[in-house]
Design a protein around this motif. Structure first.
Motif, short mmCIF file in Angstrom:
data_model
loop_
_atom_site.label_atom_id
_atom_site.label_comp_id
_atom_site.label_asym_id
_atom_site.label_seq_id
_atom_site.Cartn_x
_atom_site.Cartn_y
_atom_site.Cartn_z
N THR A 130 9.70 13.83 4.76
CA THR A 130 9.04 14.77 3.84
C THR A 130 9.13 14.35 2.37
N ASP A 131 10.36 14.24 1.85
CA ASP A 131 10.53 14.06 0.40
C ASP A 131 9.88 12.76 -0.07
N THR A 132 10.11 11.69 0.69
CA THR A 132 9.58 10.38 0.27
C THR A 132 8.05 10.35 0.37
N PHE A 133 7.49 11.06 1.36
CA PHE A 133 6.03 11.10 1.51
C PHE A 133 5.41 11.89 0.34
N VAL A 134 5.99 13.06 0.05
CA VAL A 134 5.47 13.90 -1.04
C VAL A 134 5.60 13.15 -2.37
N SER A 135 6.73 12.48 -2.57
CA SER A 135 6.96 11.78 -3.83
C SER A 135 5.98 10.61 -3.98
N THR A 136 5.57 10.01 -2.89
CA THR A 136 4.60 8.90 -2.94
C THR A 136 3.19 9.41 -3.24
N GLY A 171 1.31 11.66 -7.51
CA GLY A 171 2.37 10.96 -6.78
C GLY A 171 2.96 9.85 -7.64
N VAL A 172 3.45 8.80 -6.96
CA VAL A 172 4.07 7.69 -7.69
C VAL A 172 3.03 6.99 -8.57
N PRO A 196 0.84 -1.21 0.00
CA PRO A 196 0.00 0.00 0.00
C PRO A 196 0.88 1.26 0.00
N LEU A 197 0.27 2.40 -0.38
CA LEU A 197 1.05 3.64 -0.49
C LEU A 197 1.78 4.01 0.81
N ASP A 198 1.09 3.79 1.96
CA ASP A 198 1.77 4.19 3.21
C ASP A 198 3.00 3.34 3.47
N GLU A 199 2.99 2.09 3.00
CA GLU A 199 4.16 1.22 3.16
C GLU A 199 5.28 1.64 2.21
N ILE A 200 4.90 2.08 1.00
CA ILE A 200 5.91 2.58 0.03
C ILE A 200 6.60 3.82 0.61
N ALA A 201 5.79 4.74 1.18
CA ALA A 201 6.36 5.96 1.76
C ALA A 201 7.25 5.61 2.96
#
Ligand SMILES: Nc1ncnc2c1ncn2[C@@H]1O[C@H](COP(=O)(O)OP(=O)(O)O)[C@@H](O)[C@H]1O
Ligand SMILES: C[C@@](O)(CCOP(=O)(O)O)CC(=O)O
Ligand SMILES: [Mg+2]
Length: 316
Positions: free
Chosen positions: A149-155, A309-310, A127-132
């Motif tokens: 920050t960066d990884t959450f925004v990018s996801t 996002g991704v 799921p997206l939260d696991e990717i972030a």
């Protein structure tokens, strides 16, 4: 071949302070990193870049190799170079529009796009939260210190508040990015700030608090699209970033040139020390501000904030 892409980002407020748990506001932008993954017959992980010159040196690709290692564990593969149970390997091909080491989150975009591509490749269906979460873990392991920050925004894309990881209403702002073309490593800048904070804790803690307060106050003006107040707060934020030693002569030149040309506010984005600054503009001023940045010696491009996002671009 599986191809996934993820966006870069800008910080409206709060970089560096967010590493110490203070509030930051960041937004995805419309430049992206694209990562393709395909199975190869040799039992190895191969990197291909523009021009297809194969580069096997893991030290040159720490973010990618850290992601690959995590998927090896998830997919229960032996701790060697093989990347599938049949003993085959994978080729990873990166194409990115995001200038590297520039404060626009190239490391996070490449990390998140690789996670998604390997997620599809191995069928792990994260799921997206696991990717972030995995992306943040990778940045932590490679950089030593990193906020989510960066990884959450990018996801997730769009406008985001950290540390509570809240996606806010989309902010459609006219922004010019000015690039000093000087590579600056986030790892090094974050560690410089940590040393300064160790030497002068009472002073630097207060500056971090003040930067966090700017983000908390600023978000109210972002939400009602009050661009001139957002710009004013960006300028205050810039002064505080300078005070913690992440400015540079070249960045200041671009910051002041953009303000002189009518930008509502301008500041460093990301780690600083080089890399990029952003200028918040009125539509009528965009090209004037971009020209002023070029005259001051930088590269300039007009960027759009983005809600994307991704995503998977190709899976066949
Ligand atoms: N296109 C790319 N291919 C491979 N690695 C990349 C690419 N873009 C970024 N990276 C990785 O990210 C690092 C830069 O990240 P960082 O210092 O955090 O700066 P920023 O994220 O602000 O661009 C590079 O040294 C490299 O390891
Ligand atoms: C300095 C910092 O706040 C932002 C770094 O962003 P970038 O890697 O320079 O794009 C570090 C972090 O949040 O992990
Ligand atoms: Mg980075």
């Amino acid at each position: 071949m599986i191809t996934c892409s993820a966006p870069g980002k800008i910080f409206l407020f709060g970089e560096h302070a967010v590493v110490y748990g203070k509030t930051a506001i960041a937004c995805a932008i419309d430049i992206r990193a694209q990562v393709s993954v395909e199975e190869i017959l040799v039992p190895a992980v191969q990197m291909k870049g523009p021009g297809n010159n194969v580069d096997l040196n893991p030290r040159k690709h720490p973010y990618i190799y850290t992601v690959v290692d995590k998927f090896r564990k998830l997919a229960d593969l032996p701790d060697d170079n093989t990347s599938s149970k049949s003993g085959k390997g994978i080729a990873i091909d990166i194409h990115s529009e995001i200038p590297v080491g520039s404060g626009l989150g190239s490391s996070a975009a490449v990390t998140i796009a690789t996670i998604k591509a390997l997620d599809v490749f191995y069928g792990t269906d994260l799921p997206l939260d696991e990717i972030a979460r995995m992306g943040h873990q990778v940045e932590l392991e490679v950089q030593g210190m990193a906020s989510p920050t960066d990884t959450f925004v990018s996801t997730y894309g769009g406008l985001v508040r950290i540390p509570d990881r809240k996606k806010l209403d989309f902010f459609d702002a006219p922004i010019v990015v000015g690039n000093t073309r000087k590579f600056a490593s986030t790892r090094k800048l974050v560690s410089n700030v940590a040393s300064l904070k160790e030497r002068h804790p009472q002073v630097i803690n207060q500056i971090m608090d003040a930067i966090g307060t700017i983000s908390e106050v600023g978000v109210n003006f972002v939400c009602v699209n009050d661009l001139s107040t957002v710009g004013e707060l960006m300028n205050i934020n810039q002064g505080l970033l300078d005070s913690i030693g992440v400015g540079s002569y070249e960045l200041s030149e671009l910051v002041y040139a953009s303000r002189k040309a009518g930008a509502l506010g301008s500041k460093i984005t990301g780690a600083g020390g080089g890399g990029c600054m952003i200028a918040l503009c009125e539509h009528k001023n965009l090209s004037r501000v971009a020209h002023s940045i070029k005259r001051a010696g930088g590269d300039a491009f007009i960027c759009r904030t983005s809600n994307a996002g991704v995503r998977v671009e190709k899976d066949k």
